[in-house]
Scaffold this motif. Structure first.
Motif, PDB file in Angstrom:
ATOM      1  N   ILE A   7     -11.812   0.182   6.936  1.00  0.00           N
ATOM      2  CA  ILE A   7     -11.425  -0.206   5.573  1.00  0.00           C
ATOM      3  C   ILE A   7     -10.095   0.443   5.208  1.00  0.00           C
ATOM      4  CG2 ILE A   7     -12.029   0.117   3.146  1.00  0.00           C
ATOM      5  CD1 ILE A   7     -14.978  -0.227   4.027  1.00  0.00           C
ATOM      6  N   ILE A   8      -9.974   1.734   5.540  1.00  0.00           N
ATOM      7  CA  ILE A   8      -8.741   2.465   5.198  1.00  0.00           C
ATOM      8  C   ILE A   8      -7.549   1.842   5.914  1.00  0.00           C
ATOM      9  CG2 ILE A   8      -7.549   4.681   5.410  1.00  0.00           C
ATOM     10  CD1 ILE A   8      -9.671   4.620   3.210  1.00  0.00           C
ATOM     11  N   SER A   9      -7.740   1.554   7.210  1.00  0.00           N
ATOM     12  CA  SER A   9      -6.618   0.975   7.969  1.00  0.00           C
ATOM     13  C   SER A   9      -6.285  -0.423   7.476  1.00  0.00           C
ATOM     14  CB  SER A   9      -6.955   0.942   9.457  1.00  0.00           C
ATOM     15  OG  SER A   9      -8.050   0.072   9.661  1.00  0.00           O
ATOM     16  N   GLY A  10      -7.274  -1.061   6.858  1.00  0.00           N
ATOM     17  CA  GLY A  10      -7.037  -2.423   6.384  1.00  0.00           C
ATOM     18  C   GLY A  10      -6.445  -2.498   4.993  1.00  0.00           C
ATOM     19  N   LEU A  11      -6.206  -1.337   4.403  1.00  0.00           N
ATOM     20  CA  LEU A  11      -5.654  -1.339   3.041  1.00  0.00           C
ATOM     21  C   LEU A  11      -4.202  -1.782   3.054  1.00  0.00           C
ATOM     22  CD1 LEU A  11      -6.895   1.862   1.185  1.00  0.00           C
ATOM     23  CD2 LEU A  11      -7.203  -0.482   0.479  1.00  0.00           C
ATOM     24  N   ARG A  12      -3.910  -2.759   2.204  1.00  0.00           N
ATOM     25  CA  ARG A  12      -2.508  -3.148   2.039  1.00  0.00           C
ATOM     26  C   ARG A  12      -1.913  -2.298   0.927  1.00  0.00           C
ATOM     27  NH1 ARG A  12      -2.854  -8.937  -0.018  1.00  0.00           N
ATOM     28  NH2 ARG A  12      -4.197  -7.841  -1.455  1.00  0.00           N
ATOM     29  N   TRP A  13      -0.584  -2.293   0.840  1.00  0.00           N
ATOM     30  CA  TRP A  13       0.037  -1.516  -0.240  1.00  0.00           C
ATOM     31  C   TRP A  13      -0.304  -2.133  -1.589  1.00  0.00           C
ATOM     32  CZ3 TRP A  13       3.416  -3.668  -3.675  1.00  0.00           C
ATOM     33  CH2 TRP A  13       4.045  -4.853  -3.298  1.00  0.00           C
ATOM     34  N   GLN A  14      -0.513  -3.453  -1.598  1.00  0.00           N
ATOM     35  CA  GLN A  14      -0.899  -4.102  -2.845  1.00  0.00           C
ATOM     36  C   GLN A  14      -2.282  -3.621  -3.283  1.00  0.00           C
ATOM     37  OE1 GLN A  14       0.249  -5.709  -0.114  1.00  0.00           O
ATOM     38  NE2 GLN A  14       1.424  -7.522  -0.641  1.00  0.00           N
ATOM     39  N   ASP A  15      -3.181  -3.398  -2.290  1.00  0.00           N
ATOM     40  CA  ASP A  15      -4.531  -2.938  -2.633  1.00  0.00           C
ATOM     41  C   ASP A  15      -4.472  -1.541  -3.242  1.00  0.00           C
ATOM     42  OD1 ASP A  15      -5.444  -5.283  -1.538  1.00  0.00           O
ATOM     43  OD2 ASP A  15      -5.670  -4.400   0.448  1.00  0.00           O
ATOM     44  N   THR A  16      -3.659  -0.686  -2.619  1.00  0.00           N
ATOM     45  CA  THR A  16      -3.519   0.677  -3.128  1.00  0.00           C
ATOM     46  C   THR A  16      -2.989   0.665  -4.557  1.00  0.00           C
ATOM     47  OG1 THR A  16      -2.983   1.304  -0.876  1.00  0.00           O
ATOM     48  CG2 THR A  16      -2.588   2.953  -2.564  1.00  0.00           C
ATOM     49  N   LEU A  17      -1.956  -0.156  -4.767  1.00  0.00           N
ATOM     50  CA  LEU A  17      -1.370  -0.272  -6.110  1.00  0.00           C
ATOM     51  C   LEU A  17      -2.405  -0.807  -7.096  1.00  0.00           C
ATOM     52  CD1 LEU A  17       1.225  -0.113  -7.831  1.00  0.00           C
ATOM     53  CD2 LEU A  17       1.657  -2.479  -7.237  1.00  0.00           C
ATOM     54  N   ASP A  18      -3.146  -1.791  -6.655  1.00  0.00           N
ATOM     55  CA  ASP A  18      -4.175  -2.412  -7.485  1.00  0.00           C
ATOM     56  C   ASP A  18      -5.209  -1.377  -7.930  1.00  0.00           C
ATOM     57  OD1 ASP A  18      -5.225  -4.581  -8.715  1.00  0.00           O
ATOM     58  OD2 ASP A  18      -6.416  -5.254  -7.017  1.00  0.00           O
ATOM     59  N   ILE A  19      -5.670  -0.604  -6.975  1.00  0.00           N
ATOM     60  CA  ILE A  19      -6.706   0.403  -7.274  1.00  0.00           C
ATOM     61  C   ILE A  19      -6.148   1.483  -8.198  1.00  0.00           C
ATOM     62  CG2 ILE A  19      -8.089   2.252  -6.242  1.00  0.00           C
ATOM     63  CD1 ILE A  19      -8.406   0.398  -3.787  1.00  0.00           C
ATOM     64  N   LEU A  20      -4.951   1.990  -7.856  1.00  0.00           N
ATOM     65  CA  LEU A  20      -4.372   3.075  -8.656  1.00  0.00           C
ATOM     66  C   LEU A  20      -4.078   2.629 -10.084  1.00  0.00           C
ATOM     67  CD1 LEU A  20      -1.969   4.773  -6.080  1.00  0.00           C
ATOM     68  CD2 LEU A  20      -4.162   5.606  -6.923  1.00  0.00           C
ATOM     69  N   PHE A  21      -3.527   1.426 -10.205  1.00  0.00           N
ATOM     70  CA  PHE A  21      -3.170   0.928 -11.546  1.00  0.00           C
ATOM     71  C   PHE A  21      -4.417   0.794 -12.414  1.00  0.00           C
ATOM     72  CE2 PHE A  21      -2.617  -2.746 -14.405  1.00  0.00           C
ATOM     73  CZ  PHE A  21      -1.624  -2.232 -15.219  1.00  0.00           C
ATOM     74  N   ASN A  22      -5.440   0.157 -11.863  1.00  0.00           N
ATOM     75  CA  ASN A  22      -6.641  -0.061 -12.664  1.00  0.00           C
ATOM     76  C   ASN A  22      -7.400   1.242 -12.915  1.00  0.00           C
ATOM     77  OD1 ASN A  22      -7.036  -3.046 -13.228  1.00  0.00           O
ATOM     78  ND2 ASN A  22      -6.404  -3.021 -11.098  1.00  0.00           N
ATOM     79  N   SER A  23      -7.324   2.160 -11.965  1.00  0.00           N
ATOM     80  CA  SER A  23      -7.937   3.472 -12.188  1.00  0.00           C
ATOM     81  C   SER A  23      -7.249   4.173 -13.354  1.00  0.00           C
ATOM     82  CB  SER A  23      -7.813   4.340 -10.927  1.00  0.00           C
ATOM     83  OG  SER A  23      -8.466   3.735  -9.869  1.00  0.00           O
ATOM     84  N   TYR A  24      -5.923   4.050 -13.387  1.00  0.00           N
ATOM     85  CA  TYR A  24      -5.172   4.705 -14.456  1.00  0.00           C
ATOM     86  C   TYR A  24      -5.496   4.071 -15.813  1.00  0.00           C
ATOM     87  CZ  TYR A  24      -1.405   6.967 -16.971  1.00  0.00           C
ATOM     88  OH  TYR A  24      -0.697   7.713 -17.873  1.00  0.00           O
ATOM     89  N   VAL A  25      -5.598   2.727 -15.814  1.00  0.00           N
ATOM     90  CA  VAL A  25      -5.949   2.034 -17.064  1.00  0.00           C
ATOM     91  C   VAL A  25      -7.311   2.517 -17.562  1.00  0.00           C
ATOM     92  CG1 VAL A  25      -6.587  -0.207 -18.046  1.00  0.00           C
ATOM     93  CG2 VAL A  25      -4.538  -0.003 -16.632  1.00  0.00           C
ATOM     94  N   LEU A  26      -8.258   2.616 -16.620  1.00  0.00           N
ATOM     95  CA  LEU A  26      -9.605   3.070 -16.987  1.00  0.00           C
ATOM     96  C   LEU A  26      -9.570   4.510 -17.493  1.00  0.00           C
ATOM     97  CD1 LEU A  26     -12.458   1.915 -16.929  1.00  0.00           C
ATOM     98  CD2 LEU A  26     -12.775   2.962 -14.696  1.00  0.00           C
ATOM     99  N   ASN A 359       0.185 -11.557  19.797  1.00  0.00           N
ATOM    100  CA  ASN A 359       1.290 -12.353  19.279  1.00  0.00           C
ATOM    101  C   ASN A 359       1.062 -12.798  17.839  1.00  0.00           C
ATOM    102  OD1 ASN A 359       1.136 -13.731  22.485  1.00  0.00           O
ATOM    103  ND2 ASN A 359       2.800 -12.429  21.790  1.00  0.00           N
ATOM    104  N   ILE A 360      -0.159 -12.621  17.352  1.00  0.00           N
ATOM    105  CA  ILE A 360      -0.507 -13.133  16.027  1.00  0.00           C
ATOM    106  C   ILE A 360      -0.597 -11.967  15.041  1.00  0.00           C
ATOM    107  CG2 ILE A 360      -2.237 -14.400  14.690  1.00  0.00           C
ATOM    108  CD1 ILE A 360      -2.983 -15.727  17.453  1.00  0.00           C
ATOM    109  N   LEU A 361       0.231 -11.997  14.029  1.00  0.00           N
ATOM    110  CA  LEU A 361       0.274 -10.930  13.033  1.00  0.00           C
ATOM    111  C   LEU A 361      -0.439 -11.386  11.764  1.00  0.00           C
ATOM    112  CD1 LEU A 361       4.006  -9.851  13.409  1.00  0.00           C
ATOM    113  CD2 LEU A 361       2.016  -8.955  14.591  1.00  0.00           C
ATOM    114  N   LEU A 362      -1.420 -10.589  11.363  1.00  0.00           N
ATOM    115  CA  LEU A 362      -2.202 -10.918  10.169  1.00  0.00           C
ATOM    116  C   LEU A 362      -2.123  -9.754   9.184  1.00  0.00           C
ATOM    117  CD1 LEU A 362      -5.377 -12.348  11.907  1.00  0.00           C
ATOM    118  CD2 LEU A 362      -3.674 -13.652  10.673  1.00  0.00           C
ATOM    119  N   PRO A 363      -2.252 -10.035   7.906  1.00  0.00           N
ATOM    120  CA  PRO A 363      -2.255  -8.931   6.935  1.00  0.00           C
ATOM    121  C   PRO A 363      -3.533  -8.100   7.075  1.00  0.00           C
ATOM    122  CG  PRO A 363      -2.670 -11.020   5.845  1.00  0.00           C
ATOM    123  CD  PRO A 363      -2.350 -11.348   7.256  1.00  0.00           C
TER     124      PRO A 363
END
Lengths: 478, 149
Positions: A7-26, A359-363
């Motif tokens: 799960i950690i390796s699969g985190l995108r930077w958008q996911d990190t931002l998403d979690i941090l932003f909403n955590s801060y809002v909360l 050869n196949i790059l996925l997010p």
């Protein structure tokens, strides 16, 4: 452990931002509504939501349904019942308080001024009702009030509760070293066991103490007695030292380093809970239901040797079957899925190139289930220059009795750039069709070139015309 | 698409034969005695080559670079002088760079004329060329022409 690392390796930077932003809002919501009853009800709603999810998971249909209903109603109840607290929080806070400010409770409350003020009021036979809020908010328990925001002083207290002062009737709220509100109406206690000498002030003080954790200091107008109401108890104060000790016990803790540390720990714990909650929510969304999707992705041919070009490929796209959480699948952008094929070792002619998973790059968070084709045939060619002889292309009808006995192109030859395989079979560069219909005598005509293949390029210094000099003779009897 | 090839060994043979097939006719005008001297040093030389409509008296008739389709047949006429030894040459007919026909012709010393012909059909309109090559595929001359409406 592997799943966690996955799960950690699969985190995108958008996911990190998403979690941090909403955590801060909360966290900000917690900070803004800390101490109010809203936050407690919200916590109860969260608990109900968890129970509802567990009930749903266990197949408890009625429980789940009931919890869902309660949550829906509770949301409305919060808005209606706690509208005063919500509007109080929203109206009194400035932008800094909203976005990053962290208010501290009752820091450096000058206990001595309060004690001196209380005894001054006693001496002057002035009745007084002084509220000292603790952690819990008062907005949902009190009514009315006039914002004061005055610096706390003995004289200010006496002035507020002076008989002729329009705001003397009601309570004054002290937060830190400021008198924030005056003429505040407190809820009256309905207890029947209160002493008979308790007047309206005492009953109001008890009423507030019953509903909140605030301390209320009452100075009796009739007797001049000082009473301190806190934790559902009444302390009759006979000595200023006792009052000082009692107030210090409750207030000084917040202003000492130990108190500040306590608040810091509390906020840190709240921040961690917010972070874990949002992360859990994100995981439930992103790792919830697996979705299969098909994507047609264009192949990027990489590292082609200079002076080589791709003539054709058996397939220009790869069909991918991918899986992952539905939100992640839907969030995949065009440039996030790539198929890159290294053709640096390709030689002129057809080359069979195998497509591997590498050869196949996925997010992150997206898995590749299958793909096709597993091999493409890429035909590459070296770019070369070749000199071609120019030849006119005649069309139409030459007038009866005439014949073209010679034709010469100027320039006679032209350099053409293109693939070696394409040019291997080509020796002639034909002109565009030249009509014979109106030709009656020798002369010259200009026309353009007709390149046999689109990937051929003229190297004729930008000139794309040729002049044909032709000689016409009358046909005669041989 | 195109005509077929046939060989004849003299003019009489060519004249008597209908022009429906590809014809190969060596025309021999040997001057043996004069050519014999110094033949070892001489090389095969294409003295003359042209596209024409027909051949009469060993000469090409109506040489041109554009032929109407109505002519039905065109001829590639070549004369070699000298011809040091018996050898072969080729007339390679191309339509738009695509080889359509390859005629192998025999040459006899001391000099020799030969031709190949092509029967035309409607689909043959467009630019053509004939590459005249020796036995080692060296191009001796390229004759370019067009078939028009």
């Amino acid at each position: 452990m592997d799943a966690f690392l996955n799960i950690i390796s699969g985190l995108r930077w958008q996911d990190t931002l998403d979690i941090l932003f909403n955590s801060y809002v909360l966290f900000r919501l917690y900070v803004l509504f800390r101490g109010t009853n809203v936050i407690r009800v919200l916590l109860v709603i969260c608990l109900l939501w968890v129970i509802q999810k567990i009930a749903l998971g266990m197949g408890l249909i009625i429980t789940s349904w009931a919890m869902q209903g309660i949550i829906t109603v509770a949301a409305l109840v919060i808005i209606i019942v706690f509208r005063n607290e919500i509007s109080g929080v929203l109206q009194t806070k400035n932008l800094k308080s909203f976005l990053w400010g962290i208010p501290r409770y009752q820091l450096q409350t000058p206990v001595s001024i309060i004690v001196d003020g209380a005894y001054e009021l006693t001496r002057k036979k002035l009745g007084a009702l002084i509220v000292l809020p603790m952690k819990q908010g008062l907005k949902s328990s009190v009514q009315g009030g006039i914002p004061w925001q005055g610096t706390l002083s003995r004289e200010m207290l006496v002035s507020i509760f002076w008989h002729d002062n329009p705001v003397h009737d009601g309570a004054a709220i002290i937060q830190g070293d400021r008198i924030t509100d005056v003429s505040v109406l407190l809820p009256l206690s309905k207890r029947q066991d209160l002493p008979s000498y308790f007047g309206t002030r005492h009953r109001a003080a008890m009423g507030l103490v019953e509903q909140t954790d605030a301390m209320v200091l009452v100075v009796s107008e009739e007797t001049g007695r000082i009473s301190l109401f806190m934790e559902n108890r009444v302390y009759d104060i006979n000595d200023s030292h006792v009052l000082t000790e009692l107030l210090d016990d409750q207030l000084s803790d917040k202003s000492t380093p130990r108190g500040i540390r306590h608040q810091t720990v509390e906020l840190a714990v709240a921040a961690m809970i917010c972070l874990f909650s949002v992360t859990g929510l994100w995981l439930s969304f992103s790792r919830g239901v697996e979705t299969l999707a098909t994507r047609e992705v264009p192949i990027e041919f990489m590292n082609l040797e200079q002076k080589m070009e791709i003539i054709r490929s058996s397939s220009n796209t790869v069909k991918l079957v991918i899986s992952g959480a539905s939100p992640l699948i839907q969030a995949i952008g065009q440039d996030q899925v790539k198929v890159k094929l290294d053709i640096s070792k390709a030689i002129p002619g057809p080359n069979a190139m195998g497509i591997q998973r590498e050869n196949i790059l996925l997010p992150p968070g997206i898995q590749l289930k299958q793909f096709e084709p597993s091999e493409v045939e890429v035909t590459v060619d070296a770019t070369v220059l070749k000199q071609l002889t120019v030849q006119p292309t005649w069309t139409g009808h030459l007038k009866q009795g005439l014949t073209i006995v010679s034709a010469k192109a100027i320039p006679e030859t032209v350099m053409v750039k293109g693939g070696s395989m394409d040019l291997a079979e080509i020796t002639t560069l034909f002109t565009e069709p030249i009509s014979l219909d109106h030709i009656t005598q020798s002369g010259r005509i200009s026309t353009g070139f007709a390149l046999a293949k689109s990937n051929l390029k003229l190297q004729n210094h930008g000139k794309n015309s040729v002049t044909i000099h032709y000689e016409i003779k009358q046909r005669s009897t041989p | 698409m195109l005509a077929k090839i046939r060989c004849c060994i003299n003019m009489a043979c060519m004249k008597s034969h209908p022009i429906k097939h590809f014809v190969l006719l060596p025309i021999c005008m040997a001057v043996l005695l004069t050519a014999h001297a110094g033949a070892q040093e001489e090389t095969l030389t294409l003295a003359y080559g042209t596209m024409c409509e027909s051949i009469e008296n060993f000469h090409p008739v109506f040489p041109a670079v554009v032929f109407p389709l109505s002519k039905e047949e065109i001829i590639c006429f070549t004369t070699f002088d000298p011809v040091p030894e018996r050898t072969h040459i080729f007339h390679n007919w191309y339509k738009r760079d695509r080889l359509v026909s390859r005629a192998k012709l025999t040459l006899q010393p001391p000099k020799w004329s030969s031709f190949s012909s092509m029967q035309l059909r409607n689909a043959d309109k467009g630019p053509w060329r004939v590459d005249i090559t020796d036995i080692n595929d060296n191009i001796l001359q390229t004759l370019r022409f067009s078939i028009s409406d």
